[in-house]
Motif scaffolding. Sequence first.
Motif, PDB file in Angstrom:
ATOM      1  N   GLN A  39      41.346  46.977  -7.174  1.00 34.40           N
ATOM      2  CA  GLN A  39      40.524  48.124  -7.888  1.00 34.40           C
ATOM      3  C   GLN A  39      39.006  47.787  -8.314  1.00 34.40           C
ATOM      4  O   GLN A  39      38.339  48.475  -8.402  1.00 34.40           O
ATOM      5  CB  GLN A  39      41.337  48.481  -9.027  1.00 34.40           C
ATOM      6  N   LYS A  40      39.199  46.636  -8.886  1.00 34.89           N
ATOM      7  CA  LYS A  40      37.666  45.862  -9.342  1.00 34.89           C
ATOM      8  C   LYS A  40      37.196  44.941  -8.213  1.00 34.89           C
ATOM      9  O   LYS A  40      37.672  43.992  -8.156  1.00 34.89           O
ATOM     10  CB  LYS A  40      38.034  45.419 -10.517  1.00 34.89           C
ATOM     11  N   SER A  41      36.137  45.568  -7.568  1.00 34.84           N
ATOM     12  CA  SER A  41      35.452  44.535  -6.581  1.00 34.84           C
ATOM     13  C   SER A  41      33.940  44.749  -7.085  1.00 34.84           C
ATOM     14  O   SER A  41      33.656  44.978  -8.057  1.00 34.84           O
ATOM     15  CB  SER A  41      35.630  45.500  -5.221  1.00 34.84           C
ATOM     16  N   LYS A  42      33.257  44.055  -6.097  1.00 32.73           N
ATOM     17  CA  LYS A  42      31.857  43.790  -6.348  1.00 32.73           C
ATOM     18  C   LYS A  42      30.944  44.278  -5.072  1.00 32.73           C
ATOM     19  O   LYS A  42      31.562  43.967  -3.846  1.00 32.73           O
ATOM     20  CB  LYS A  42      31.495  42.517  -6.902  1.00 32.73           C
TER      21      LYS A  42
ATOM     22  N   LYS B  79      29.252  46.137  -9.827  1.00 37.04           N
ATOM     23  CA  LYS B  79      30.655  46.447  -9.738  1.00 37.04           C
ATOM     24  C   LYS B  79      30.807  47.678  -8.824  1.00 37.04           C
ATOM     25  O   LYS B  79      30.017  48.454  -8.932  1.00 37.04           O
ATOM     26  CB  LYS B  79      30.966  46.590 -11.540  1.00 37.04           C
TER      27      LYS B  79
ATOM     28  N   THR C 229      30.974  55.313 -12.205  1.00 34.69           N
ATOM     29  CA  THR C 229      32.422  55.193 -12.117  1.00 34.69           C
ATOM     30  C   THR C 229      32.984  56.265 -11.297  1.00 34.69           C
ATOM     31  O   THR C 229      32.483  57.444 -11.375  1.00 34.69           O
ATOM     32  CB  THR C 229      33.240  55.785 -13.728  1.00 34.69           C
TER      33      THR C 229
ATOM     34  N   ILE D  23      34.201  50.264  -8.011  1.00 30.96           N
ATOM     35  CA  ILE D  23      35.602  50.433  -8.447  1.00 30.96           C
ATOM     36  C   ILE D  23      36.186  51.146  -7.169  1.00 30.96           C
ATOM     37  O   ILE D  23      35.370  52.180  -6.719  1.00 30.96           O
ATOM     38  CB  ILE D  23      35.759  51.316  -9.311  1.00 30.96           C
ATOM     39  N   ASN D  24      37.520  50.662  -6.824  1.00 37.28           N
ATOM     40  CA  ASN D  24      38.426  51.425  -5.967  1.00 37.28           C
ATOM     41  C   ASN D  24      39.339  51.728  -6.666  1.00 37.28           C
ATOM     42  O   ASN D  24      40.547  51.212  -6.903  1.00 37.28           O
ATOM     43  CB  ASN D  24      38.759  50.579  -4.799  1.00 37.28           C
TER      44      ASN D  24
END
Length: 405
Positions: free
Chosen positions: A342-345, A364, A187, A366-367
């Motif tokens: 926000q939620k990328s991979k 995963k 995170t 996270i931006n």
Amino acid sequence: VPGDSGDKGEMGEPGFPGNQGKTGPRGLKGDKGSNGTRGDTGRRGRKGPEGPRGHKGFQGPQGEQGLKGEKGDRGEIGLPNTDCNCFSLSGQKGEKGEKGDCEVVMADWKIATGDPEPNSINKPGCSNVTESDDMSTPVLSTQEEVTTTESTSTTPTTTSTSTSTTTTQQTVVEPRKRVCTIRQIGTPLLERSAGPLKGAWLIDSAKSTTFPVWETRGNFGKHIYEYRTKDSFLAKREDVKYNLGAHVFRGSNHAVYNGSLFYQTNGSKVALYRKSNFFDIEIDENAMWIIYASDGHIVVKRVDIASMRVQKTIKVKADPSQYGNGFVACGVLYLIQSTSIQKSKITFAYDLYKEKEVKPMNMKFINPFGGNSFVTYIPDRINPRNSQLYGWDNGRQISYKLLFG
């Protein structure tokens, strides 16, 4: 013949009670009695359910006009307009400007050495901004210039080497110094919130120290800001402000190695990572990697940092317009699907030594603020497990812990 009546006898004992009589009729209602004394206070009841939200109130009166703000910083010099044949009239003479900041002017451009640079000077009369006290460790006192032309040539100022996307003068490439694969990205941690929406914050990839930190602001400019301590970094108070002069930087995917800043200074007609940058300069445990787009593919050049010569050119079959950013760790190129959500991979990774895709890959990423314009890998050369990622997300400086396989 009856005689005369005798005297009255004494009263006898009471007889037994008689049977209960029938219930009589209901009597009349009596008068209201007086109030009794007040009892003790009872316990507080439980909180009831939340009631419905009330209607929006009327708009209040307009407040008084605030004080005039301070004058903003002067913007960077714009690029010349080459799209039209036009001219402009001279404007009126402007007001006298305020006294400028003290800057360190970078006038010499060559490979970093341990010797002091005679052309790296302070402006006369400067007292609040100084050069590095320890000149044995040059702090951006010498620079490297990474440029590109339409034929995709890589030309340092001290060594001239021309390469194309199809043929390269290959040299002996050292074996991989560290073998690792990232299995999980942690995170993101917010380190600081300062600066424009886009920018870069860098530490020296040749060392395992978290300070000093160098910072560029925006995607175009001539100033580099140095923070020597954590306190100055968090307080947004730079210790040194460097001036690149005419050699302005473009984009935000720069790197610092052994006291030298590596960045893109010339333009290109082919954009990388959804047109956010033309070049991505990455430094991991093994080498410098220059990443750019060509003919719908991603091209990676391994560069020897000391000589700035291209050692190897690798063509990766991946569409650069489908990815938001990327980085190189342990000789593996990782591509992030998007840096604007926000939620990328990360679903694509390519081993630059084996020259093949790493499968399976589904991590995963996270931006947290939905605008990660700068992502780079920072190797820890003392404890490799502490290596991490740095990011610049909509004006916030963030870091990511990594879990290696």
